[in-house]
Design a protein around this motif. Structure first.
Motif, PDB file in Angstrom:
ATOM      1  N   ASP A  41       0.757  -1.180   0.618  1.00  8.98           N
ATOM      2  CA  ASP A  41       0.134  -0.628  -0.108  1.00  8.98           C
ATOM      3  C   ASP A  41       0.926   1.794   0.249  1.00  8.98           C
ATOM      4  N   ALA A  42       1.722   1.254   0.288  1.00  4.19           N
ATOM      5  CA  ALA A  42       2.839   1.952   0.903  1.00  4.19           C
ATOM      6  C   ALA A  42       3.146   2.905  -0.656  1.00  4.19           C
ATOM      7  N   LEU A  43       3.705   1.478  -1.059  1.00  2.00           N
ATOM      8  CA  LEU A  43       4.858   1.483  -2.591  1.00  2.00           C
ATOM      9  C   LEU A  43       3.628   2.573  -3.698  1.00  2.00           C
ATOM     10  N   ASN A  46      -0.812   7.477  -2.984  1.00  2.00           N
ATOM     11  CA  ASN A  46      -0.680   8.553  -3.164  1.00  2.00           C
ATOM     12  C   ASN A  46      -0.130   8.716  -5.612  1.00  2.00           C
ATOM     13  N   SER A  47      -0.498   7.374  -5.651  1.00  2.00           N
ATOM     14  CA  SER A  47      -0.708   7.151  -7.418  1.00  2.00           C
ATOM     15  C   SER A  47      -1.516   7.211  -7.689  1.00  2.00           C
ATOM     16  N   GLU A  48      -2.076   7.050  -9.061  1.00  2.00           N
ATOM     17  CA  GLU A  48      -3.155   7.321  -9.708  1.00  2.00           C
ATOM     18  C   GLU A  48      -3.863   5.568  -9.403  1.00  2.00           C
ATOM     19  N   ALA A  49      -3.392   4.863  -9.205  1.00  2.00           N
ATOM     20  CA  ALA A  49      -3.989   3.578  -8.661  1.00  2.00           C
ATOM     21  C   ALA A  49      -3.880   3.275  -7.377  1.00  2.00           C
ATOM     22  N   GLU A  50      -3.899   3.446  -6.647  1.00  2.00           N
ATOM     23  CA  GLU A  50      -3.626   3.078  -5.104  1.00  2.00           C
ATOM     24  C   GLU A  50      -4.587   2.259  -4.401  1.00  2.00           C
TER      25      GLU A  50
END
Lengths: 168, 34
Positions: A41-43, A46-50
């Motif tokens: 989840d940390a990886l 805040n990305s487009e695909a959380e």
């Protein structure tokens, strides 16, 4: 049946093309699951695909809790069916007693009281109901086991064990 | 418990026919036999 995912991807609508819904991972050590979940989840945070990572058990339990409304509906339907069955049993009893009007008349003529006739009909209805209950109890367990096995064979609740225990 | 409830439902379902059968007059009951 196995086929390449690209063939499926070609046929999908544009809005869901080139996207993945669920990834399945297997961790070497089950004790590492919480750490792996946090890391994944940390990886993607805040990305487009959380991502929302969880254990397979939690994933399956979502289906069970989601189906509680269905279970409630099934209970209501069962109660309605029970009432209908009671009406059918009442009708069957009425027909049976009507056919035996002559016998009941003879019973009364030789000294049986109205309360005896009433008790006879009551006991017959109770016996029929109890007999139906026993048959239902005997059939329910193998049928439910079969349904559970069928559900497990298609992958639903395959890791959950369903236990049957008669009520005292 | 299930069997007891089933028996109770059976008894409740047969309440009306039982009362009707008990109320029947002897003469009428024997007349219907013919």
């Amino acid at each position: 049946m196995y086929f390449h995912w690209a063939r499926l991807n070609e046929g999908l609508p544009d809005r869901i093309k080139n996207s993945v819904g669920v990834f399945t991972m297997k961790v070497a050590n089950a004790n590492d699951s919480p750490r792996v979940i946090r890391d994944v989840d940390a990886l993607f945070a805040n990305s487009e695909a959380e991502t929302h990572t969880e254990t397979e058990k939690a994933f399956r339990l979502q289906f069970v809790t989601g189906s509680s409304a269905i279970l409630t509906a099934l209970q209501v339907v069962s109660a309605v069916i029970l009432v209908i069955m009671a009406l059918i049993l009442g009708n069957t009893m009425a027909m049976g007693l009507r056919e035996r009007t002559g016998e009941l008349g003879v019973m009364r003529a030789i000294g049986f009281l109205p309360k005896d006739v009433r008790a006879l009909a009551f006991r017959e209805g109770a016996m029929l109901g109890a007999l139906g209950g026993i048959v239902g109890c005997l059939l329910a367990q193998p049928v439910l086991r079969g349904v559970g096995r069928m559900a497990a064979s298609i992958g639903f609740l395959s890791t959950s064990r369903i236990r049957f225990r008669p009520r005292p | 418990m299930t069997v007891a409830i089933a028996a109770l439902i059976g008894a409740a379902a047969s309440a009306l026919p039982a009362v009707q059968a008990a109320r029947m007059e002897i003469v009428n009951a024997l007349r219907r036999q013919e």
